[in-house]
Scaffold this motif. Structure first.
Motif, PDB file in Angstrom:
ATOM      1  N   GLN A 557       0.828  -1.207   0.000  1.00  0.00           N
ATOM      2  CA  GLN A 557       0.000   0.000   0.000  1.00  0.00           C
ATOM      3  C   GLN A 557       0.865   1.261   0.000  1.00  0.00           C
ATOM      4  OE1 GLN A 557      -0.263  -2.615   1.969  1.00  0.00           O
ATOM      5  NE2 GLN A 557      -2.384  -3.105   2.534  1.00  0.00           N
ATOM      6  N   ARG A 558       1.959   1.227   0.763  1.00  0.00           N
ATOM      7  CA  ARG A 558       2.819   2.406   0.817  1.00  0.00           C
ATOM      8  C   ARG A 558       3.558   2.621  -0.496  1.00  0.00           C
ATOM      9  NH1 ARG A 558       6.894   2.421   4.083  1.00  0.00           N
ATOM     10  NH2 ARG A 558       6.896   0.218   4.673  1.00  0.00           N
ATOM     11  N   ALA A 559       3.879   1.527  -1.209  1.00  0.00           N
ATOM     12  CA  ALA A 559       4.507   1.660  -2.527  1.00  0.00           C
ATOM     13  C   ALA A 559       3.543   2.324  -3.516  1.00  0.00           C
ATOM     14  CB  ALA A 559       4.931   0.290  -3.040  1.00  0.00           C
ATOM     15  N   HIS A 560       2.255   1.968  -3.414  1.00  0.00           N
ATOM     16  CA  HIS A 560       1.241   2.592  -4.263  1.00  0.00           C
ATOM     17  C   HIS A 560       1.128   4.085  -3.942  1.00  0.00           C
ATOM     18  CE1 HIS A 560      -2.974   3.909  -4.993  1.00  0.00           C
ATOM     19  NE2 HIS A 560      -2.791   3.270  -6.148  1.00  0.00           N
ATOM     20  N   ALA A 561       1.130   4.422  -2.641  1.00  0.00           N
ATOM     21  CA  ALA A 561       1.055   5.829  -2.240  1.00  0.00           C
ATOM     22  C   ALA A 561       2.290   6.598  -2.709  1.00  0.00           C
ATOM     23  CB  ALA A 561       0.906   5.930  -0.720  1.00  0.00           C
ATOM     24  N   GLU A 562       3.448   5.939  -2.694  1.00  0.00           N
ATOM     25  CA  GLU A 562       4.680   6.573  -3.168  1.00  0.00           C
ATOM     26  C   GLU A 562       4.563   6.941  -4.643  1.00  0.00           C
ATOM     27  OE1 GLU A 562       8.675   7.743  -2.062  1.00  0.00           O
ATOM     28  OE2 GLU A 562       7.010   6.971  -0.884  1.00  0.00           O
ATOM     29  N   ARG A 563       3.978   6.045  -5.420  1.00  0.00           N
ATOM     30  CA  ARG A 563       3.812   6.310  -6.860  1.00  0.00           C
ATOM     31  C   ARG A 563       2.834   7.454  -7.084  1.00  0.00           C
ATOM     32  NH1 ARG A 563       4.648   8.074 -10.648  1.00  0.00           N
ATOM     33  NH2 ARG A 563       4.475   7.370 -12.800  1.00  0.00           N
ATOM     34  N   LEU A 564       1.787   7.521  -6.273  1.00  0.00           N
ATOM     35  CA  LEU A 564       0.850   8.637  -6.380  1.00  0.00           C
ATOM     36  C   LEU A 564       1.546   9.954  -6.059  1.00  0.00           C
ATOM     37  CD1 LEU A 564      -2.417   7.265  -4.697  1.00  0.00           C
ATOM     38  CD2 LEU A 564      -2.022   7.678  -7.122  1.00  0.00           C
ATOM     39  N   ALA A 565       2.375   9.944  -5.017  1.00  0.00           N
ATOM     40  CA  ALA A 565       3.101  11.160  -4.634  1.00  0.00           C
ATOM     41  C   ALA A 565       4.026  11.623  -5.753  1.00  0.00           C
ATOM     42  CB  ALA A 565       3.888  10.906  -3.352  1.00  0.00           C
ATOM     43  N   GLN A 566       4.655  10.661  -6.426  1.00  0.00           N
ATOM     44  CA  GLN A 566       5.515  11.009  -7.563  1.00  0.00           C
ATOM     45  C   GLN A 566       4.695  11.612  -8.698  1.00  0.00           C
ATOM     46  OE1 GLN A 566       7.267   7.208  -8.305  1.00  0.00           O
ATOM     47  NE2 GLN A 566       8.941   7.474  -6.821  1.00  0.00           N
ATOM     48  N   ALA A 567       3.541  11.020  -8.957  1.00  0.00           N
ATOM     49  CA  ALA A 567       2.688  11.537 -10.028  1.00  0.00           C
ATOM     50  C   ALA A 567       2.189  12.947  -9.709  1.00  0.00           C
ATOM     51  CB  ALA A 567       1.507  10.591 -10.251  1.00  0.00           C
ATOM     52  N   LEU A 568       1.973  13.209  -8.427  1.00  0.00           N
ATOM     53  CA  LEU A 568       1.500  14.532  -8.004  1.00  0.00           C
ATOM     54  C   LEU A 568       2.639  15.545  -7.887  1.00  0.00           C
ATOM     55  CD1 LEU A 568      -0.953  13.297  -5.233  1.00  0.00           C
ATOM     56  CD2 LEU A 568      -1.615  14.411  -7.369  1.00  0.00           C
TER      57      LEU A 568
END
Length: 678
Positions: A557-568
């Motif tokens: 889940q945290r890896a998914h959130a990390e990717r979202l943060a990068q996209a943002l």
């Protein structure tokens, strides 16, 4: 049963002639209880204060003990230990066999334990007579720890002891007062604490003088240190701390000021006519399971409607003047005043009906940020049932009145028996199949209508996020949104920029979306796509959970959130900065040294091990501020493309020059930063 008030002659029976009565309702005695009784008898010179009640046995010369089985067992124990003779003379009172069971029952069920204050006073008399704690414990057959606990009540004010006797203070509350021996202060604390927040924790906190920070939500609620000082409270200030301003030293006064303001809020609600209003430390869990009434829409009066139209026209005219540069200095203040009045008029269009107010209630408390929080329109289950019963009675009375009216107040004549038509009830399996058919049709149509689908998904997400909507009961979509309360994981949530930003969004949307869940779907269907997309983004954002728990790392889940943060393309330095309060003061000096090394260089961190912890924390905050350094759990990893660009810049590839000699070691800066004491 025979007359128990009749005088009964006392007889003396040898201990070895006494047996336990099979009619005694109590069959079991604990080993500890027997030993305690034996100690009591021993301490009183092997005398029994209360005679045994006996009846004649079937065997000649022997007696059954109807009442006093534990005393008999204690005497037998003393005889086995050789402290008394086997034929030790025991004083008894003889009763008939017919009374045996009833006497035994009364003996074992009607006995009341000694009141704690009475125990304290009995122990105190012995202590004043020179008895030690050990002697008192032996005399009463109890433990030394219990004697000390009872003797500790001597520190408590006699006024509070009397209140405990009158059952106005619980024993847990009374025990909390033993942390202080200042009787006047004890009474002051008891009188100052509100009834809804006077448990033993609150009493101890008030008596032990735990200081309250100026940043505490209670201080914000009462108006800060200035309001507290104006009420006569003492303050301790830290001249080197410009953030929190100091501490309130009188916890009881803080609690009293909080209680006074909450009660003022509650009184205002009571004036509105709510059936019940309670002040609570936090909204209880059962509130989430209560039914709720919602405000109804009320049209504006003609005067209010005319005022609203006039203000809107004036507002638009002033905005046009500002955009054209022709507005005066008074334009912006006037616009703010107009917006405030329009907000009042808008709010006036929704209100609770008198009928709903008469059957519902409110909870009043403080939220995380020191603001008053009111949960209105809650209907308790017992009150809901009461309302239903009253409704049924009303219908029956109405029917009765109608019958009497039709018959002119006389008894109705017998009517011929009417044949009831059979009622139709569809079989449950058929109902299930038909509703499945309907569901399939809705799914097929919705799949080809993205506009309605967007509104439906936004609606389903909102009903799960806004607590007053009651969750998924108001949507057919099996789409749920969970939102972890981050406040429970953050020491000072009011200082978290991310939480504050989301709370402001929620407040803005709360003024926009309708208050009644039944109106929400229609409202969503009427909104433009841009509004729905904004709400969808808000709902999706509230469901993000990148928290790493001690018992559950949640790596995927945290890896998914990390990717979202990068996209943002988030810059975390705009949202978080490590300070002494939120980071350095909560890690070891080794972690502080590592942080300074990473942020400023090893030379600046050399002296940290020899510093006091407070000095090291202050030094770290000063050296790290402005460097852009962040603790590892807060950092956002670079994308592969960003990493390549960083490497190219660091290695000077754009210049076409080799950045190091063949014999040089690899540049340590190219490696990932180590994790600093998480």
């Amino acid at each position: 049963m025979t007359d128990t008030s009749a005088a009964t002659e006392t007889i003396t029976v040898a201990l070895n002639k006494l047996d336990r009565d099979p009619l005694n309702v109590r069959k079991t005695y604990t080993k500890e209880g027997i030993q305690e009784m034996a100690a009591t008898i021993r301490a009183d010179g092997y005398r029994i204060l209360q005679n045994l009640i006996v009846r004649k046995s079937d065997k000649r010369g022997r007696f059954y003990v109807i009442a006093g089985g534990r005393r008999l067992a204690a005497l037998d124990l003393l005889a086995d230990l050789g402290e008394i003779a086997k034929d030790f003379a025991v004083e008894c009172k003889e009763r008939s066999a017919e009374d045996a069971t009833e006497i035994s029952l009364i003996e074992n069920t009607q006995r009341e334990a000694m009141h704690p204050v009475d125990e304290y006073e009995a122990y105190r008399v012995l202590a004043e007579a020179g008895k030690s704690v050990e002697d008192i414990a032996a005399r009463f057959g109890t433990t030394e720890t219990m004697v000390r606990k009872r003797m500790a009540l001597g520190r408590v004010s006699p006024i509070l002891l009397d209140l405990h006797r009158q059952e106005e203070i619980s024993f847990q509350q009374l025990s909390a007062f033993t942390v202080s021996d200042d009787h006047e202060r004890q009474v002051e604390v008891w009188n100052s604490l509100p009834s809804w927040n006077c448990d033993q924790r609150a009493i101890r906190a008030a008596l032990q003088g735990e200081a309250v920070k100026a940043t505490d939500k209670r201080m914000k609620f009462i108006g800060g240190l200035d309001a507290y000082e104006a009420a006569g409270g003492a303050v301790k200030r830290d001249l080197f701390d410009e953030q929190n301003g100091g501490y309130a030293l009188d916890v009881a006064l803080v609690e009293k000021l909080v209680a006074d303001r909450l009660e003022a809020e509650a009184d205002a609600l009571r004036g509105e006519g709510w059936k019940w209003v309670e002040v609570v430390p936090v909204v209880p869990n059962e509130a989430h399971y209560m039914n709720r009434v919602y405000p109804s829409d009320f049209p504006l009066t003609d005067e209010e409607q005319a005022e609203e139209e006039r203000l809107e026209a004036e507002h638009d005219d002033l905005v046009a003047q500002i955009e054209s540069g022709e507005a005066s200095e008074d334009a912006e203040p006037r616009i703010e005043a107009i917006q405030a009045r329009l907000a009042v008029l808008s709010t006036a269009q929704e209100d609770y009906t008198p009928e709903d107010i008469a059957k519902a209630g409110c909870y009043v408390t403080i939220d995380y940020y020191g603001n008053v929080e009111i949960e209105r329109g809650l209907v308790r289950p017992d009150e809901e049932a009461e309302n239903e019963d009253e409704g049924d009675d009303g219908e029956e009375n109405a029917d009765s009145d109608t019958d009497e009216a039709e018959e002119g107040g006389t008894t109705a004549a017998p009517q011929p028996e009417q044949r009831l038509e059979p009622t139709f009830k569809m079989p449950a399996p058929l109902v299930q199949e038909l509703t499945a058919q309907k569901t399939a049709a809705i799914r097929a149509e919705l799949a080809h209508n993205p506009e309605v689908a967007l509104a439906a998904v936004v609606h389903a997400m909102l009903v799960n996020l806004f607590g007053s909507y009651g969750g998924s009961d108001y949507t057919s979509l099996e789409v749920t949104v969970k939102s972890e309360r981050l406040e429970t994981s953050i020491a000072n949530p009011a200082a978290c920029k991310g939480i504050v930003a989301l709370d402001e969004l929620k407040e803005n949307y709360g003024h926009t979306i309708p208050g009644k869940p039944s109106d929400l779907l229609e409202w969503c269907l009427e909104q433009p796509t841009s509004t729905l997309l904004d709400l969808l983004a808000y709902a999706a954002a509230k469901s993000i959970n990148a928290v790493q728990y001690p018992h559950y790392e949640r790596k995927s889940q945290r890896a998914h959130a990390e990717r979202l943060a990068q996209a943002l393309k988030i810059d975390m330095t705009q949202w978080y900065a490590p300070t002494g309060e939120n980071y350095f003061g909560r890690i070891s000096k080794a972690g502080i040294k590592q942080a300074i090394t990473e942020a400023a260089g090893e030379d600046f961190a050399l002296g940290v091990p020899g510093m006091e912890k407070a000095k090291a924390v202050e030094y770290a905050e000063r050296k790290v501020t402005g460097t852009g350094w962040l603790p590892a759990p807060v950092r956002i990893a670079l994308t592969a493309e960003q990493e390549r660009e960083r490497m190219a810049q660091a290695d000077g590839e754009d210049d076409g020059v080799c950045p190091f000699d063949i014999d040089d070691k690899p540049n340590a800066e190219h490696q990932q930063l180590p994790v600093a004491a998480e």
